[in-house]
Design a protein around this motif. Structure first.
Motif, PDB file in Angstrom:
ATOM      1  N   LEU A   1       0.809  -1.212   0.000  1.00 12.81           N
ATOM      2  CA  LEU A   1       0.000   0.000   0.000  1.00 12.81           C
ATOM      3  C   LEU A   1       0.846   1.266   0.000  1.00 12.81           C
ATOM      4  N   GLU A   2       2.014   1.193   0.626  1.00 17.50           N
ATOM      5  CA  GLU A   2       2.850   2.385   0.746  1.00 17.50           C
ATOM      6  C   GLU A   2       4.295   1.966   0.944  1.00 17.50           C
ATOM      7  N   VAL A   3       5.215   2.707   0.332  1.00 20.26           N
ATOM      8  CA  VAL A   3       6.636   2.430   0.457  1.00 20.26           C
ATOM      9  C   VAL A   3       7.345   3.718   0.872  1.00 20.26           C
ATOM     10  N   ILE A   4       8.130   3.639   1.948  1.00 23.32           N
ATOM     11  CA  ILE A   4       8.831   4.811   2.449  1.00 23.32           C
ATOM     12  C   ILE A   4      10.315   4.486   2.542  1.00 23.32           C
ATOM     13  N   TYR A   5      11.134   5.343   1.912  1.00 22.83           N
ATOM     14  CA  TYR A   5      12.586   5.188   1.962  1.00 22.83           C
ATOM     15  C   TYR A   5      13.095   5.859   3.232  1.00 22.83           C
ATOM     16  N   VAL A   6      13.705   5.093   4.151  1.00 25.27           N
ATOM     17  CA  VAL A   6      14.154   5.625   5.433  1.00 25.27           C
ATOM     18  C   VAL A   6      15.673   5.780   5.475  1.00 25.27           C
ATOM     19  N   GLY A   7      16.354   5.279   4.480  1.00 24.05           N
ATOM     20  CA  GLY A   7      17.809   5.371   4.436  1.00 24.05           C
ATOM     21  C   GLY A   7      18.421   4.011   4.621  1.00 24.05           C
ATOM     22  N   ASP A   8      18.528   3.574   5.875  1.00 20.62           N
ATOM     23  CA  ASP A   8      19.145   2.266   6.119  1.00 20.62           C
ATOM     24  C   ASP A   8      18.183   1.115   5.892  1.00 20.62           C
ATOM     25  N   HIS A   9      16.891   1.414   5.770  1.00 18.91           N
ATOM     26  CA  HIS A   9      15.921   0.364   5.457  1.00 18.91           C
ATOM     27  C   HIS A   9      14.737   0.946   4.689  1.00 18.91           C
ATOM     28  N   ILE A  10      13.987   0.040   4.103  1.00 20.86           N
ATOM     29  CA  ILE A  10      12.768   0.403   3.389  1.00 20.86           C
ATOM     30  C   ILE A  10      11.587  -0.020   4.257  1.00 20.86           C
ATOM     31  N   ARG A  11      10.700   0.901   4.492  1.00 23.30           N
ATOM     32  CA  ARG A  11       9.524   0.630   5.315  1.00 23.30           C
ATOM     33  C   ARG A  11       8.311   0.545   4.402  1.00 23.30           C
ATOM     34  N   SER A  12       7.633  -0.573   4.448  1.00 22.51           N
ATOM     35  CA  SER A  12       6.487  -0.782   3.567  1.00 22.51           C
ATOM     36  C   SER A  12       5.239  -1.119   4.379  1.00 22.51           C
ATOM     37  N   ARG A  13       4.166  -0.412   4.085  1.00 22.54           N
ATOM     38  CA  ARG A  13       2.865  -0.716   4.703  1.00 22.54           C
ATOM     39  C   ARG A  13       2.082  -1.577   3.721  1.00 22.54           C
ATOM     40  N   MET A  14       1.574  -2.708   4.222  1.00 21.35           N
ATOM     41  CA  MET A  14       0.905  -3.675   3.359  1.00 21.35           C
ATOM     42  C   MET A  14      -0.455  -4.063   3.918  1.00 21.35           C
ATOM     43  N   ARG A  15      -1.259  -4.652   3.051  1.00 25.24           N
ATOM     44  CA  ARG A  15      -2.521  -5.248   3.475  1.00 25.24           C
ATOM     45  C   ARG A  15      -2.293  -6.751   3.623  1.00 25.24           C
ATOM     46  N   VAL A  16      -2.408  -7.241   4.858  1.00 26.92           N
ATOM     47  CA  VAL A  16      -2.192  -8.656   5.165  1.00 26.92           C
ATOM     48  C   VAL A  16      -3.289  -9.099   6.118  1.00 26.92           C
ATOM     49  N   CYS A  17      -3.926 -10.208   5.837  1.00 31.77           N
ATOM     50  CA  CYS A  17      -4.994 -10.741   6.690  1.00 31.77           C
ATOM     51  C   CYS A  17      -6.092  -9.702   6.943  1.00 31.77           C
ATOM     52  N   GLY A  18      -6.358  -8.889   5.947  1.00 35.02           N
ATOM     53  CA  GLY A  18      -7.414  -7.887   6.088  1.00 35.02           C
ATOM     54  C   GLY A  18      -6.997  -6.626   6.821  1.00 35.02           C
ATOM     55  N   HIS A  19      -5.743  -6.565   7.299  1.00 31.43           N
ATOM     56  CA  HIS A  19      -5.243  -5.384   8.005  1.00 31.43           C
ATOM     57  C   HIS A  19      -4.459  -4.495   7.036  1.00 31.43           C
ATOM     58  N   ASP A  20      -4.753  -3.196   7.051  1.00 29.63           N
ATOM     59  CA  ASP A  20      -4.058  -2.256   6.174  1.00 29.63           C
ATOM     60  C   ASP A  20      -2.843  -1.608   6.838  1.00 29.63           C
ATOM     61  N   ASP A  21      -2.524  -2.032   8.038  1.00 30.97           N
ATOM     62  CA  ASP A  21      -1.417  -1.410   8.772  1.00 30.97           C
ATOM     63  C   ASP A  21      -0.314  -2.409   9.086  1.00 30.97           C
ATOM     64  N   PHE A  22      -0.151  -3.419   8.252  1.00 33.79           N
ATOM     65  CA  PHE A  22       0.888  -4.426   8.437  1.00 33.79           C
ATOM     66  C   PHE A  22       2.193  -3.844   7.900  1.00 33.79           C
ATOM     67  N   ILE A  23       3.204  -3.718   8.775  1.00 33.74           N
ATOM     68  CA  ILE A  23       4.461  -3.071   8.414  1.00 33.74           C
ATOM     69  C   ILE A  23       5.554  -4.108   8.188  1.00 33.74           C
ATOM     70  N   VAL A  24       6.320  -3.899   7.129  1.00 30.66           N
ATOM     71  CA  VAL A  24       7.488  -4.726   6.833  1.00 30.66           C
ATOM     72  C   VAL A  24       8.687  -3.805   6.684  1.00 30.66           C
ATOM     73  N   LYS A  25       9.774  -4.125   7.394  1.00 30.43           N
ATOM     74  CA  LYS A  25      11.020  -3.365   7.279  1.00 30.43           C
ATOM     75  C   LYS A  25      12.062  -4.226   6.587  1.00 30.43           C
ATOM     76  N   VAL A  26      12.622  -3.706   5.521  1.00 33.33           N
ATOM     77  CA  VAL A  26      13.593  -4.464   4.744  1.00 33.33           C
ATOM     78  C   VAL A  26      14.901  -3.690   4.694  1.00 33.33           C
ATOM     79  N   PRO A  27      16.042  -4.311   5.052  1.00 36.52           N
ATOM     80  CA  PRO A  27      17.333  -3.621   4.959  1.00 36.52           C
ATOM     81  C   PRO A  27      17.584  -3.112   3.547  1.00 36.52           C
ATOM     82  N   ASN A  28      18.221  -1.972   3.443  1.00 41.55           N
ATOM     83  CA  ASN A  28      18.425  -1.327   2.156  1.00 41.55           C
ATOM     84  C   ASN A  28      19.303  -2.144   1.223  1.00 41.55           C
ATOM     85  N   TRP A  29      20.165  -3.010   1.783  1.00 44.79           N
ATOM     86  CA  TRP A  29      21.076  -3.766   0.944  1.00 44.79           C
ATOM     87  C   TRP A  29      20.457  -5.054   0.401  1.00 44.79           C
ATOM     88  N   SER A  30      19.211  -5.331   0.766  1.00 41.41           N
ATOM     89  CA  SER A  30      18.668  -6.658   0.483  1.00 41.41           C
ATOM     90  C   SER A  30      18.110  -6.816  -0.929  1.00 41.41           C
TER      91      SER A  30
END
Length: 363
Positions: free
Chosen positions: A309-338
């Motif tokens: 739903l949303e992707v935010i560049y934070v620098g050292d990681h990427i923060r993504s808000r997703m829809r999972v199990c009917g929730h629109d506020d499921f957050i995933v943090k992914v290291p920038n090097w990945s």
């Protein structure tokens, strides 16, 4: 920290009420080791500051006993407890120089002039302000004033220092710098410190142990890593760090693990912490950095469909808000090097996590 079994500070069955009816602190039992850096963490009104004020002598317990180095302190006035105090507002005397402010605790104790000057200089050097002794507080920055307040609390060599949100008035960068300086000073002096804050990052950074307060009760008392990795209940999980929350009912229990049917119908494996038995409602807690994107099939028991739903560049990681199990506020943090920096809003993918990273707690 000291290896002795006898605690340096002990709260025993302590209660506190201001109106005779409502308990702000409820049956508190807490031991603090000599040389420990203990943080009292919790939201406003949780009872943490009241505990600090009772230890300092500015408030009295309604019930129970507080001992310092094995001696009850109920009838000992604050100025005779030998405790250093650091407040958020610094509480410096504006008409005195920095050196005079730092030396004040020694002057009221009748320390000789030469000894006082030596100890004041040592305390100022400790906080890297030895060259500013002649200045007035108004001529200092906020961070420098806070260092002066800390030097004043340490100059008479107390065995215990209490700090009540001392960094709350500082900007982010200075606050982080002071956190590490406080941690360094504590390590070099070996003095016992009890620190009050509502800032979870501050608590995790500085403490040997953290007592998480809510509604006048310690919800969990543990080392920082344990609090973060293994929260004991839903309150601690939600208060310490960021986490995804999924609700459901227990479907099966298999030793330390359980299977939960989420409200969206997905079957999720989790560690059974306080979920109860089959049919009980539970809240599952999952840290955003423990979620993997497009895992290999069969690599983990929990693999679910997701929509970005949303992707935010934070620098050292990427923060993504997703829809999972009917929730629109499921957050995933992914290291920038990945290699996942190319996530795009609107795309569909799969997310997965290990059962050991998902904790089924009280609902």
């Amino acid at each position: 920290m000291s290896e002795t079994r006898d605690p340096f500070v002990r709260f025993q069955d302590v209660q506190k009420s201001y109106d005779g009816e409502t308990l702000v602190v409820k049956n508190l039992n807490l031991d603090i080791a000599r040389g420990e850096f203990l943080t009292l963490l919790g939201p406003s009104g949780s009872g943490k500051t009241t505990c600090l004020m009772m230890l300092a002598g500015f408030e009295s317990p309604t019930h129970g006993q507080i001992t310092l180095d094995g001696q009850p302190i109920k009838n000992v006035p604050p100025h005779e407890r030998g405790i250093g105090m650091v407040f958020q507002n610094y509480a410096l005397f504006p008409h005195m120089s920095v050196a005079e402010n730092v030396g004040y605790p020694l002057r009221v104790r009748g320390v000789a002039r030469n000894e006082m000057e030596r100890r004041v200089q040592r305390a100022l050097d400790m906080v890297e302000l030895g060259h500013l002794g002649r200045r007035r507080p108004a001529q200092l920055s906020g961070g420098q004033q806070q260092r002066v307040a800390l030097a004043r609390a340490l100059v008479f060599e107390p065995q215990l220092v209490l700090l009540d949100e001392p960094l709350g008035a500082l900007d982010k960068n200075l606050r982080e710098q002071m956190q590490y300086e406080l941690k360094h000073i504590h390590g070099s002096l070996g003095v016992t410190m009890v620190y009050v804050t509502h800032d979870q990052t501050e608590a995790l950074t500085m403490s040997n142990r953290i007592a998480v307060f809510d509604d006048g009760v310690i919800q969990q008392l543990d080392e920082p890593a344990t609090l973060y990795e293994r929260p004991a209940n839903a309150f601690v999980a939600q208060f310490i760090g960021e986490n995804n929350r999924l609700m459901g009912h227990v479907e099966a229990v298999d030793g330390p693990l359980c299977t939960v049917r989420s409200d969206s119908g997905a079957s999720i494996r989790a560690v059974n912490i306080r979920a109860g038995g089959i049919g009980e409602r539970t809240l599952m807690s999952l840290r955003p950095e423990r979620v993997s994107i497009n895992p290999d099939p069969g690599s983990t028991p929990n693999i679910l469909d997701a929509e970005v739903l949303e992707v935010i560049y934070v620098g050292d990681h990427i923060r993504s808000r997703m829809r999972v199990c009917g929730h629109d506020d499921f957050i995933v943090k992914v290291p920038n090097w990945s290699g996942h920096v190319h996530l795009r809003a609107g795309e569909s993918l799969r997310v997965g996590w290990h059962a050991e990273d998902c904790r089924a707690l009280d609902a």
